[in-house]
Design a protein around this motif. Sequence first.
Motif, PDB file in Angstrom:
ATOM      1  N   VAL A   4      32.015 -58.934  72.800  1.00 39.79           N
ATOM      2  CA  VAL A   4      32.433 -60.304  73.131  1.00 39.79           C
ATOM      3  C   VAL A   4      33.054 -60.965  71.906  1.00 39.79           C
ATOM      4  O   VAL A   4      34.112 -61.600  71.982  1.00 39.79           O
ATOM      5  N   MET A   5      32.417 -60.815  70.757  1.00 40.37           N
ATOM      6  CA  MET A   5      32.958 -61.399  69.524  1.00 40.37           C
ATOM      7  C   MET A   5      34.324 -60.794  69.193  1.00 40.37           C
ATOM      8  O   MET A   5      35.256 -61.507  68.798  1.00 40.37           O
ATOM      9  N   GLU A   6      34.456 -59.489  69.363  1.00 42.94           N
ATOM     10  CA  GLU A   6      35.750 -58.840  69.107  1.00 42.94           C
ATOM     11  C   GLU A   6      36.820 -59.329  70.073  1.00 42.94           C
ATOM     12  O   GLU A   6      37.961 -59.608  69.667  1.00 42.94           O
ATOM     13  N   GLY A   7      36.474 -59.441  71.358  1.00 43.89           N
ATOM     14  CA  GLY A   7      37.458 -59.872  72.351  1.00 43.89           C
ATOM     15  C   GLY A   7      37.975 -61.269  72.087  1.00 43.89           C
ATOM     16  O   GLY A   7      39.177 -61.539  72.204  1.00 43.89           O
ATOM     17  N   ILE A   8      37.064 -62.172  71.712  1.00 43.92           N
ATOM     18  CA  ILE A   8      37.476 -63.536  71.360  1.00 43.92           C
ATOM     19  C   ILE A   8      38.452 -63.488  70.180  1.00 43.92           C
ATOM     20  O   ILE A   8      39.486 -64.163  70.176  1.00 43.92           O
ATOM     21  N   THR A   9      38.125 -62.673  69.178  1.00 38.69           N
ATOM     22  CA  THR A   9      38.944 -62.602  67.965  1.00 38.69           C
ATOM     23  C   THR A   9      40.288 -61.937  68.250  1.00 38.69           C
ATOM     24  O   THR A   9      41.317 -62.339  67.696  1.00 38.69           O
ATOM     25  N   PHE A  10      40.308 -60.921  69.120  1.00 40.88           N
ATOM     26  CA  PHE A  10      41.581 -60.331  69.535  1.00 40.88           C
ATOM     27  C   PHE A  10      42.474 -61.368  70.210  1.00 40.88           C
ATOM     28  O   PHE A  10      43.688 -61.414  69.987  1.00 40.88           O
ATOM     29  N   SER A  11      41.867 -62.194  71.064  1.00 38.97           N
ATOM     30  CA  SER A  11      42.647 -63.220  71.754  1.00 38.97           C
ATOM     31  C   SER A  11      43.287 -64.172  70.743  1.00 38.97           C
ATOM     32  O   SER A  11      44.456 -64.540  70.869  1.00 38.97           O
ATOM     33  N   LEU A  12      42.524 -64.554  69.718  1.00 36.48           N
ATOM     34  CA  LEU A  12      43.063 -65.447  68.688  1.00 36.48           C
ATOM     35  C   LEU A  12      44.132 -64.752  67.852  1.00 36.48           C
ATOM     36  O   LEU A  12      45.095 -65.374  67.406  1.00 36.48           O
ATOM     37  N   ARG A  13      43.994 -63.433  67.666  1.00 37.66           N
ATOM     38  CA  ARG A  13      45.030 -62.706  66.928  1.00 37.66           C
ATOM     39  C   ARG A  13      46.363 -62.761  67.671  1.00 37.66           C
ATOM     40  O   ARG A  13      47.425 -62.744  67.042  1.00 37.66           O
ATOM     41  N   GLU A  14      46.336 -62.823  68.993  1.00 42.89           N
ATOM     42  CA  GLU A  14      47.599 -62.914  69.727  1.00 42.89           C
ATOM     43  C   GLU A  14      48.387 -64.152  69.292  1.00 42.89           C
ATOM     44  O   GLU A  14      49.616 -64.104  69.154  1.00 42.89           O
ATOM     45  N   SER A  15      47.686 -65.258  69.053  1.00 44.77           N
ATOM     46  CA  SER A  15      48.364 -66.456  68.558  1.00 44.77           C
ATOM     47  C   SER A  15      48.866 -66.245  67.135  1.00 44.77           C
ATOM     48  O   SER A  15      49.977 -66.666  66.781  1.00 44.77           O
ATOM     49  N   ILE A  16      48.074 -65.581  66.309  1.00 44.24           N
ATOM     50  CA  ILE A  16      48.487 -65.319  64.935  1.00 44.24           C
ATOM     51  C   ILE A  16      49.731 -64.439  64.905  1.00 44.24           C
ATOM     52  O   ILE A  16      50.658 -64.661  64.108  1.00 44.24           O
ATOM     53  N   GLU A  17      49.814 -63.464  65.810  1.00 47.10           N
ATOM     54  CA  GLU A  17      50.990 -62.588  65.831  1.00 47.10           C
ATOM     55  C   GLU A  17      52.240 -63.351  66.252  1.00 47.10           C
ATOM     56  O   GLU A  17      53.341 -63.068  65.764  1.00 47.10           O
ATOM     57  N   ILE A  18      52.107 -64.323  67.151  1.00 51.46           N
ATOM     58  CA  ILE A  18      53.267 -65.139  67.534  1.00 51.46           C
ATOM     59  C   ILE A  18      53.777 -65.922  66.332  1.00 51.46           C
ATOM     60  O   ILE A  18      54.981 -66.031  66.093  1.00 51.46           O
ATOM     61  N   VAL A  19      52.838 -66.462  65.549  1.00 52.34           N
ATOM     62  CA  VAL A  19      53.226 -67.193  64.341  1.00 52.34           C
ATOM     63  C   VAL A  19      53.914 -66.246  63.359  1.00 52.34           C
ATOM     64  O   VAL A  19      54.941 -66.571  62.756  1.00 52.34           O
ATOM     65  N   ARG A  20      53.362 -65.058  63.196  1.00 54.91           N
ATOM     66  CA  ARG A  20      53.980 -64.084  62.295  1.00 54.91           C
ATOM     67  C   ARG A  20      55.384 -63.698  62.768  1.00 54.91           C
ATOM     68  O   ARG A  20      56.300 -63.523  61.952  1.00 54.91           O
ATOM     69  N   GLU A  21      55.546 -63.566  64.066  1.00 57.16           N
ATOM     70  CA  GLU A  21      56.860 -63.203  64.599  1.00 57.16           C
ATOM     71  C   GLU A  21      57.906 -64.289  64.353  1.00 57.16           C
ATOM     72  O   GLU A  21      59.107 -64.015  64.380  1.00 57.16           O
TER      73      GLU A  21
END
Length: 498
Positions: free
Chosen positions: A372-389
């Motif tokens: 559960v902790m990993e899944g939440i963090t993966f979801s937040l990484r999706e936003s971080i990747e958009i910023v990186r892009e």
Amino acid sequence: MNYVIGVDLGTSAVKTVLVDQQGKVAFEHSEAYPLSRPQPSWSEQDPEDWVKGTLVSLRRLMEQSGVDPAQVDGISFSGQMHGLVLVDKDGQALRPAILWNDTRTTAQCRRIEQTLGTELLEIARNRALEGFTLPKLLWVQEHEPEVLDQASLFLLPKDYVRFRLTGDYAMDYSDAAGTLLLDVASKEWSVTIAEAFGLPLSLCPRLVESFEQTGTLLPEIALTSGLLTSTKVYAGGADNACGALGAGILGEGRTMCSIGTSGVVLSYETNKDLNLEGKVHFFNHGEKDAYYIMGVTLAAGYSLTWFKDTFAADRSFEQLLEGVGAIPAGSGGLLFTPYIVGERTPHPDANIRGSFIGMDSGHTLSHFTHAVMEGITFSLRESIEIVRESGKAITEVIAIGGGAKNEVWLQMQADIFNASIIKLESEQGPALGAAMLAAYGSGWFASLGECADAFIRQAEVYTPNPQQAAIYNGLFDLYQQVYTQTRELNNKLVEYRN
């Protein structure tokens, strides 16, 4: 010693903090108020409850601290975004406020999209979502036209409270950006959007900077709150903008990750022409001529709360998390997606629902908790990747909220985001950001950046483990496939939900 006060007007309570010139929170107080759900999908509050709660909290703050009111240089605000308050010519609220988490406006969102097309993203820089203010105005226009006819202005929650304290109408740019009526780049109300829906621009209050003085306290307010009529009041900002200030997000590439009930990734931006096509939110910052990019996971900390309440109700959070440090990256092949109430970024999808993928008989409660902790963090990484892009190099992330209280989770964020995670010495979030606006407005500092340097101190830094980061990169690719693989299944399951 002189002080400023930050007022954070939340959904469940108002919090006030008394902050000294070193950024130390000397005293704090909060007052709760009720939330009304008169119909399914509706969420409303009585604006009078905000005013009463704020005044009680200010009075108790002053009483508990024993500070001479002459030592308080100013007050500023942070507030829940998007909520619609309609007032008549005398400043009386015409109906209960429709809040950010009210979802009655799906039809109005489709109307906005069909009417404006690509112009919406070009002007407002954000998609039409149920939480925003314009869909709420259109709902009132369609269902309660007599109320809209009586309306002199629309205000957002903190702006209504500030009006009641000062008698002055205004709205800052960071909160106005969440209405869908602001031309975000030009910092003006959009004639194009207002005229498209027959809304007079006279409904929109004057626009101000977050640190701009908007009056002083009315005599009766000063008497009730224990402050002086000479106390200066500053405009304040949206809760996320103030949260960014309170975390020191005041420079190119500075990024924050907040894990509360929902999860937010927020990154500082100066390019007013940046258009990410609605993949993430793009709002004006509390700092002048600055902006921020923001992605949202709807059920971040809420996913962990749901999991505990459903499968480990007899345990405290501390007990639930005791064993997660021994679980390896990937949770033994168990993957969780936190779509339990739908999702916002990068999938604005109300029908999608969560999944546990890869369950087997060897998985324990600790494996599931870790997943559960990993899944939440993966979801937040999706936003971080958009910023990186968008061209940003994110190498450091300030962690706040519940996700910053557990060392395993902080290291997990470092490994999944592949960035250093910074934990702050003292975290007060939006309330501190509001106090910073009052401090800067009162002339304590030459810039908000100087204020942040004085008020905000790092406690610990968690750096990525290269081996763990490599494992998580592969798992993140799998995580991203779950949405597309389960979307159609969830659409078909909608009719079976009660």
